[in-house]
Design a protein around this motif. Structure first.
Motif, PDB file in Angstrom:
ATOM      1  N   SER A 184     -48.414 -73.114 -74.882  1.00  0.00           N
ATOM      2  CA  SER A 184     -47.935 -71.732 -74.848  1.00  0.00           C
ATOM      3  C   SER A 184     -46.599 -71.653 -74.103  1.00  0.00           C
ATOM      4  N   VAL A 185     -46.453 -72.468 -73.061  1.00  0.00           N
ATOM      5  CA  VAL A 185     -45.184 -72.512 -72.328  1.00  0.00           C
ATOM      6  C   VAL A 185     -44.080 -73.061 -73.233  1.00  0.00           C
ATOM      7  N   VAL A 186     -44.434 -74.096 -74.008  1.00  0.00           N
ATOM      8  CA  VAL A 186     -43.472 -74.696 -74.932  1.00  0.00           C
ATOM      9  C   VAL A 186     -43.037 -73.686 -75.987  1.00  0.00           C
ATOM     10  N   VAL A 187     -43.995 -72.954 -76.551  1.00  0.00           N
ATOM     11  CA  VAL A 187     -43.691 -71.993 -77.610  1.00  0.00           C
ATOM     12  C   VAL A 187     -42.813 -70.859 -77.076  1.00  0.00           C
ATOM     13  N   VAL A 188     -43.172 -70.314 -75.918  1.00  0.00           N
ATOM     14  CA  VAL A 188     -42.391 -69.218 -75.337  1.00  0.00           C
ATOM     15  C   VAL A 188     -40.962 -69.684 -75.039  1.00  0.00           C
ATOM     16  N   THR A 189     -40.843 -70.871 -74.439  1.00  0.00           N
ATOM     17  CA  THR A 189     -39.508 -71.412 -74.150  1.00  0.00           C
ATOM     18  C   THR A 189     -38.726 -71.636 -75.439  1.00  0.00           C
ATOM     19  N   GLY A 190     -39.412 -72.179 -76.456  1.00  0.00           N
ATOM     20  CA  GLY A 190     -38.766 -72.424 -77.736  1.00  0.00           C
ATOM     21  C   GLY A 190     -38.247 -71.155 -78.376  1.00  0.00           C
ATOM     22  N   VAL A 191     -39.031 -70.073 -78.283  1.00  0.00           N
ATOM     23  CA  VAL A 191     -38.607 -68.787 -78.844  1.00  0.00           C
ATOM     24  C   VAL A 191     -37.351 -68.289 -78.134  1.00  0.00           C
ATOM     25  N   PHE A 192     -37.362 -68.390 -76.790  1.00  0.00           N
ATOM     26  CA  PHE A 192     -36.192 -67.938 -76.026  1.00  0.00           C
ATOM     27  C   PHE A 192     -34.947 -68.758 -76.372  1.00  0.00           C
ATOM     28  N   VAL A 193     -35.137 -70.087 -76.471  1.00  0.00           N
ATOM     29  CA  VAL A 193     -33.999 -70.957 -76.803  1.00  0.00           C
ATOM     30  C   VAL A 193     -33.489 -70.649 -78.211  1.00  0.00           C
ATOM     31  N   ALA A 194     -34.443 -70.449 -79.138  1.00  0.00           N
ATOM     32  CA  ALA A 194     -34.065 -70.186 -80.531  1.00  0.00           C
ATOM     33  C   ALA A 194     -33.230 -68.926 -80.663  1.00  0.00           C
ATOM     34  N   PHE A 195     -33.525 -67.928 -79.831  1.00  0.00           N
ATOM     35  CA  PHE A 195     -32.780 -66.674 -79.927  1.00  0.00           C
ATOM     36  C   PHE A 195     -31.659 -66.580 -78.894  1.00  0.00           C
ATOM     37  N   GLY A 196     -31.344 -67.741 -78.302  1.00  0.00           N
ATOM     38  CA  GLY A 196     -30.155 -67.811 -77.453  1.00  0.00           C
ATOM     39  C   GLY A 196     -30.274 -67.166 -76.100  1.00  0.00           C
ATOM     40  N   ALA A 197     -31.494 -67.037 -75.576  1.00  0.00           N
ATOM     41  CA  ALA A 197     -31.658 -66.459 -74.242  1.00  0.00           C
ATOM     42  C   ALA A 197     -30.953 -67.353 -73.219  1.00  0.00           C
TER      43      ALA A 197
ATOM     44  N   SER B  82     -28.153 -73.447 -87.536  1.00  0.00           N
ATOM     45  CA  SER B  82     -28.745 -72.396 -86.708  1.00  0.00           C
ATOM     46  C   SER B  82     -29.773 -71.560 -87.458  1.00  0.00           C
ATOM     47  N   SER B  83     -30.699 -72.214 -88.131  1.00  0.00           N
ATOM     48  CA  SER B  83     -31.757 -71.505 -88.835  1.00  0.00           C
ATOM     49  C   SER B  83     -32.815 -71.034 -87.836  1.00  0.00           C
ATOM     50  N   ALA B  84     -32.989 -69.705 -87.722  1.00  0.00           N
ATOM     51  CA  ALA B  84     -33.969 -69.154 -86.788  1.00  0.00           C
ATOM     52  C   ALA B  84     -35.384 -69.538 -87.195  1.00  0.00           C
ATOM     53  N   ALA B  85     -35.671 -69.543 -88.500  1.00  0.00           N
ATOM     54  CA  ALA B  85     -37.017 -69.889 -88.980  1.00  0.00           C
ATOM     55  C   ALA B  85     -37.374 -71.319 -88.600  1.00  0.00           C
ATOM     56  N   LEU B  86     -36.435 -72.238 -88.772  1.00  0.00           N
ATOM     57  CA  LEU B  86     -36.680 -73.629 -88.413  1.00  0.00           C
ATOM     58  C   LEU B  86     -36.872 -73.765 -86.900  1.00  0.00           C
ATOM     59  N   ALA B  87     -36.040 -73.054 -86.149  1.00  0.00           N
ATOM     60  CA  ALA B  87     -36.141 -73.108 -84.687  1.00  0.00           C
ATOM     61  C   ALA B  87     -37.510 -72.630 -84.209  1.00  0.00           C
ATOM     62  N   LEU B  88     -38.033 -71.593 -84.845  1.00  0.00           N
ATOM     63  CA  LEU B  88     -39.349 -71.060 -84.454  1.00  0.00           C
ATOM     64  C   LEU B  88     -40.481 -71.989 -84.880  1.00  0.00           C
ATOM     65  N   SER B  89     -40.273 -72.747 -85.955  1.00  0.00           N
ATOM     66  CA  SER B  89     -41.346 -73.620 -86.447  1.00  0.00           C
ATOM     67  C   SER B  89     -41.572 -74.825 -85.542  1.00  0.00           C
ATOM     68  N   LEU B  90     -40.520 -75.317 -84.898  1.00  0.00           N
ATOM     69  CA  LEU B  90     -40.621 -76.573 -84.157  1.00  0.00           C
ATOM     70  C   LEU B  90     -41.600 -76.527 -82.979  1.00  0.00           C
ATOM     71  N   PRO B  91     -41.543 -75.510 -82.094  1.00  0.00           N
ATOM     72  CA  PRO B  91     -42.536 -75.480 -81.016  1.00  0.00           C
ATOM     73  C   PRO B  91     -43.962 -75.294 -81.530  1.00  0.00           C
ATOM     74  N   LEU B  92     -44.124 -74.572 -82.645  1.00  0.00           N
ATOM     75  CA  LEU B  92     -45.467 -74.393 -83.210  1.00  0.00           C
ATOM     76  C   LEU B  92     -46.015 -75.720 -83.728  1.00  0.00           C
TER      77      LEU B  92
END
Length: 327
Positions: free
Chosen positions: A89-102, A209-219
């Motif tokens: 869950s930590v990996v997924v949350v971090t991945g989402v933030f990184v994917a959206f450029g936080a 910079s595909s957002a869909a691909l970025a979100l898939s990787l942590p999952l």
């Protein structure tokens, strides 16, 4: 055995659902990403997750908690599932933030020398070492009971000063799903999240910079890790259950399995203490390399399981011959 596997259905469906979402996001990303890049990154994420599940701290934490719960008669086959779910869950949350450029998430991932990264890393390492030490010591007491031939006590949880000293943690992890917060706290060490975060940052740059691909990787990383962690606890739960039977032959296997779990936990704790000393520059000791300890331990447990299966087969064969002679 059938009942144990039957209770796994909701967990299997959960992992399947996460995997389907991950694969769907990869497929969506193909509109703007070359298939070889997208599927290559997806496969890498799954393999990284699977490899991470065999890290020594995962094996030690899951196996030792599984041993304690099994000794209490608590079904422990899903210990790995809940641990990995919390951890990922930590990996997924971090991945989402990184994917959206936080900005903060990217700084934590990319700046290896930042104070926040150092603090989180030290926390994760210290907490993991402490948890593995507690359950390793508890199982060491059980091992001593086994060696003293206290068959009736060997499978039970030890009481006394040790239980009192660690009562809060032992009470907190009294069933498999209580491993979820333990997994989260392990994950806050941030090394795992940083690994997948770097992969997202580099991979999505290469892939446009595909957002869909970025979100898939942590999952997909989470699925790879969770499948292996769940398989580990399910396997160890059945192995401990088989070895804890009262007869002498099974008792010997119980000693071997419990002893190996304690040894793995001990090596993880030593390595953790050495690393904490090096990170904080408080003391310096020779480094203990545990890179392949989890894989070696898993292989040894598998050999023990094969030996156990052959033992059961030989015993059944002997009984069959005996019964035919009597008849």
């Amino acid at each position: 055995m059938t009942r144990a596997y039957g209770t796994m259905l909701p967990h299997v469906l959960t992992l399947s659902g996460i995997a389907i979402i991950g694969v769907f996001l990869v497929i969506v990303s193909l509109r703007e990403t070359a298939p070889s890049v997208a599927w290559g990154l997806a496969l890498t994420a799954v393999l990284l997750g699977a490899r991470h599940a065999f890290d020594a701290d995962h094996i030690a934490a899951i196996d030792n908690v599984t041993r304690r719960l099994s000794a209490k008669g608590t079904p422990a086959g899903t210990v790995g599932f809940w641990f990995s779910l919390g951890h990922s869950s930590v990996v997924v949350v971090t991945g989402v933030f990184v994917a959206f450029g936080a900005g903060l998430a990217r700084d934590l991932v990319l700046a290896e020398d930042s104070a926040a990264r150092f603090g989180l890393g030290l926390w994760g390492l210290s907490f993991a070492t402490f948890v593995v030490a507690v359950f390793g010591i508890v199982n060491l007491v059980s091992l001593i009971g086994l060696l003293r031939r206290k068959d009736d006590e060997a499978g039970s949880a030890p009481d006394g000063p040790l239980t009192i000293a660690f009562a809060r943690l032992l009470r907190a992890v009294d069933r498999p799903r209580r491993m979820f917060p333990i997994g989260v706290l392990f994950g806050l060490g941030f090394d795992t999240a940083a690994t997948i975060g770097l992969m997202i940052a580099a991979g999505t740059t290469a892939a446009g910079s595909s957002a869909a691909l970025a979100l898939s990787l942590p999952l997909l990383f989470a699925v790879g890790m969770a499948v292996c962690d769940t398989a580990d606890s399910l396997f160890m739960s059945n192995l401990y259950g088989w070895a804890s039977r009262g007869r002498n032959r099974f008792r010997r296997y119980n000693i071997v399995i419990t002893g190996l779990s304690v040894v793995v936990a001990g090596l993880v704790v030593i390595a953790g203490v050495v690393e904490v000393g090096a990170e904080t520059e408080t003391f310096a000791l020779p480094e203990v390399d545990t890179s392949y300890l989890g894989i070696v331990a898993t292989a040894l447990f598998a050999l023990i399981a094969v030996a156990a299966a052959l033992t059961v087969r030989r015993v059944r064969g002997a009984r069959s011959v005996e019964a035919s002679v009597i008849a």
